[in-house]
Design a protein around this motif. Structure first.
Motif, mmCIF file in Angstrom:
data_model
loop_
_atom_site.group_PDB
_atom_site.id
_atom_site.type_symbol
_atom_site.label_atom_id
_atom_site.label_comp_id
_atom_site.label_asym_id
_atom_site.label_seq_id
_atom_site.Cartn_x
_atom_site.Cartn_y
_atom_site.Cartn_z
ATOM 1 N N TYR A 131 10.484 -44.122 -4.669
ATOM 2 C CA TYR A 131 10.572 -44.098 -6.126
ATOM 3 C C TYR A 131 9.233 -44.527 -6.699
ATOM 4 O O TYR A 131 8.653 -45.529 -6.266
ATOM 5 C CB TYR A 131 11.694 -45.017 -6.630
ATOM 6 N N GLY A 163 19.936 -37.451 -13.145
ATOM 7 C CA GLY A 163 19.117 -38.472 -13.779
ATOM 8 C C GLY A 163 17.849 -38.842 -13.053
ATOM 9 O O GLY A 163 17.371 -39.964 -13.195
ATOM 10 N N GLU A 164 17.286 -37.898 -12.312
ATOM 11 C CA GLU A 164 16.018 -38.140 -11.633
ATOM 12 C C GLU A 164 15.098 -36.934 -11.778
ATOM 13 O O GLU A 164 15.553 -35.809 -11.949
ATOM 14 C CB GLU A 164 16.236 -38.417 -10.137
ATOM 15 N N SER A 174 10.472 -39.507 -6.211
ATOM 16 C CA SER A 174 11.349 -39.433 -7.380
ATOM 17 C C SER A 174 11.064 -40.542 -8.383
ATOM 18 O O SER A 174 10.507 -41.578 -8.036
ATOM 19 C CB SER A 174 12.817 -39.571 -6.959
ATOM 20 N N ARG A 207 13.493 -42.277 -11.676
ATOM 21 C CA ARG A 207 14.754 -42.252 -12.420
ATOM 22 C C ARG A 207 14.432 -41.935 -13.868
ATOM 23 O O ARG A 207 13.542 -42.543 -14.458
ATOM 24 C CB ARG A 207 15.467 -43.588 -12.284
ATOM 25 N N THR A 208 15.167 -40.972 -14.448
ATOM 26 C CA THR A 208 14.862 -40.528 -15.808
ATOM 27 C C THR A 208 15.961 -40.848 -16.801
ATOM 28 O O THR A 208 15.740 -40.763 -17.999
ATOM 29 C CB THR A 208 14.614 -39.005 -15.841
ATOM 30 N N ILE A 218 26.641 -39.986 -12.524
ATOM 31 C CA ILE A 218 25.838 -39.384 -11.454
ATOM 32 C C ILE A 218 26.737 -38.564 -10.547
ATOM 33 O O ILE A 218 26.408 -37.422 -10.188
ATOM 34 C CB ILE A 218 25.073 -40.471 -10.660
#
Length: 141
Positions: free
Chosen positions: A76, A104-105, A121, A123-124, A132
């Motif tokens: 991440y 959500g990524e 990745s 996280r967005t 999820i």
């Protein structure tokens, strides 16, 4: 029994080249490096943020350079596009392009020049585990 630490140890054909690559692509710092009597790296510990992994020179069969092996390393980062560009500039290749995902990524999968697969990745969205799961099930029926 208490587990004290778990980190991946990547067997590569040229550990010093891998150390340089990971420093450039991921901003990794070399924490420790040990060699045998002939100069082969038997252990080099790297750190980038809170992520820790090791590399070593070896004769073991590396994962195939274009496909995921038995392990995919998940990393991440703040900017997956910039990290992916650095991986490609350093000789890596794209397995899956960086894109937005419904769970959500934003991320993609790349292979480093040593054959190891990395999921890069960020996280967005602040989604709940239930959201999820629902979005994942809908996206991948």
């Amino acid at each position: 029994m208490t587990v004290q630490q778990l980190y991946p140890r990547l067997v590569v054909a040229d550990a010093d080249a891998a150390i340089d690559f990971y420093a450039t692509a991921f901003g990794a710092e070399l924490v420790e490096r040990y060699t045998d009597g002939s100069g082969n790296v038997v252990h080099a510990l790297l750190r980038a943020g809170s992520a820790v992994w090791a590399v070593k020179d070896g004769d073991a069969v590396d994962p195939p350079p274009q496909g995921p092996g038995a392990v995919i390393l998940a990393l991440y980062v703040d900017d997956p596009d910039a990290v992916a560009a650095a991986v490609l500039a350093g000789g890596g290749s794209v397995i899956f392009e960086v894109s937005d995902h419904p769970y959500g990524e934003r991320g993609g999968r790349l292979a480093d020049p040593f054959g190891h697969a990395w999921m890069i990745s960020a996280r967005t969205g602040g989604l709940s585990p239930a959201e999820i799961q629902q979005r994942t099930a809908e996206a991948y029926p």
